[in-house]
Design a protein around this motif. Sequence first.
Motif, PDB file in Angstrom:
ATOM      1  N   TRP A   1      -7.097  -3.754  -2.612  1.00 23.10           N
ATOM      2  CA  TRP A   1      -6.141  -4.294  -1.646  1.00 23.10           C
ATOM      3  C   TRP A   1      -6.561  -5.663  -1.142  1.00 23.10           C
ATOM      4  O   TRP A   1      -5.909  -6.252  -0.296  1.00 23.10           O
ATOM      5  CB  TRP A   1      -5.955  -3.311  -0.481  1.00 23.10           C
TER       6      TRP A   1
ATOM      7  N   PRO B   1       0.809  -1.224   0.000  1.00 23.87           N
ATOM      8  CA  PRO B   1       0.000   0.000   0.000  1.00 23.87           C
ATOM      9  C   PRO B   1       0.841   1.273   0.000  1.00 23.87           C
ATOM     10  O   PRO B   1       0.436   2.281  -0.554  1.00 23.87           O
ATOM     11  CB  PRO B   1      -0.821  -0.103   1.294  1.00 23.87           C
ATOM     12  N   GLY B   2       2.035   1.228   0.560  1.00 22.72           N
ATOM     13  CA  GLY B   2       2.886   2.409   0.603  1.00 22.72           C
ATOM     14  C   GLY B   2       3.778   2.566  -0.609  1.00 22.72           C
ATOM     15  O   GLY B   2       4.711   3.364  -0.595  1.00 22.72           O
ATOM     16  N   CYS B   3       3.490   1.824  -1.671  1.00 15.21           N
ATOM     17  CA  CYS B   3       4.300   1.889  -2.893  1.00 15.21           C
ATOM     18  C   CYS B   3       4.420   3.343  -3.352  1.00 15.21           C
ATOM     19  O   CYS B   3       3.416   4.062  -3.434  1.00 15.21           O
ATOM     20  CB  CYS B   3       3.619   1.044  -3.977  1.00 15.21           C
ATOM     21  N   PRO B   4       5.645   3.807  -3.635  1.00 14.51           N
ATOM     22  CA  PRO B   4       5.837   5.217  -3.985  1.00 14.51           C
ATOM     23  C   PRO B   4       5.120   5.665  -5.262  1.00 14.51           C
ATOM     24  O   PRO B   4       4.892   6.848  -5.441  1.00 14.51           O
ATOM     25  CB  PRO B   4       7.352   5.371  -4.130  1.00 14.51           C
TER      26      PRO B   4
END
Length: 118
Positions: free
Chosen positions: A98, A67-70
């Motif tokens: 997700w 989820p925190g993929c840049p």
Amino acid sequence: MPDTQLEGTPLIAPSTTDHALYDQVVEACRSVYDPEIPVNIYDLGLVYTIHIDDENAVNIKMSLTAPGCPVAGEMPGWVADAVGAVPGIKQVDVDLVWEPQWGMEMMSDEARLELGFM
């Protein structure tokens, strides 16, 4: 509130594999890469469902490795641009999902080999 998911119902809806443009849409998805991984998003298993309706409108459900993929904010646009360039495609909507959470088991054998997991 009870869970509306029926037991045995797949978390990932099936793709419209019998549509005439399906293979071209898959190839367009294969042209998009996660900038941190040298494998395309399709073989990484990030594209969950490709639905193409009778009007050649495409809805893609995809995930990211985390989820925190840049590039979380940019990746759906890259996919929409690539698929929208396929001749005959009228419209493209890309939804980030997700569930189920992406895992390495979703990668193709080719992706595992490329990344040294086989």
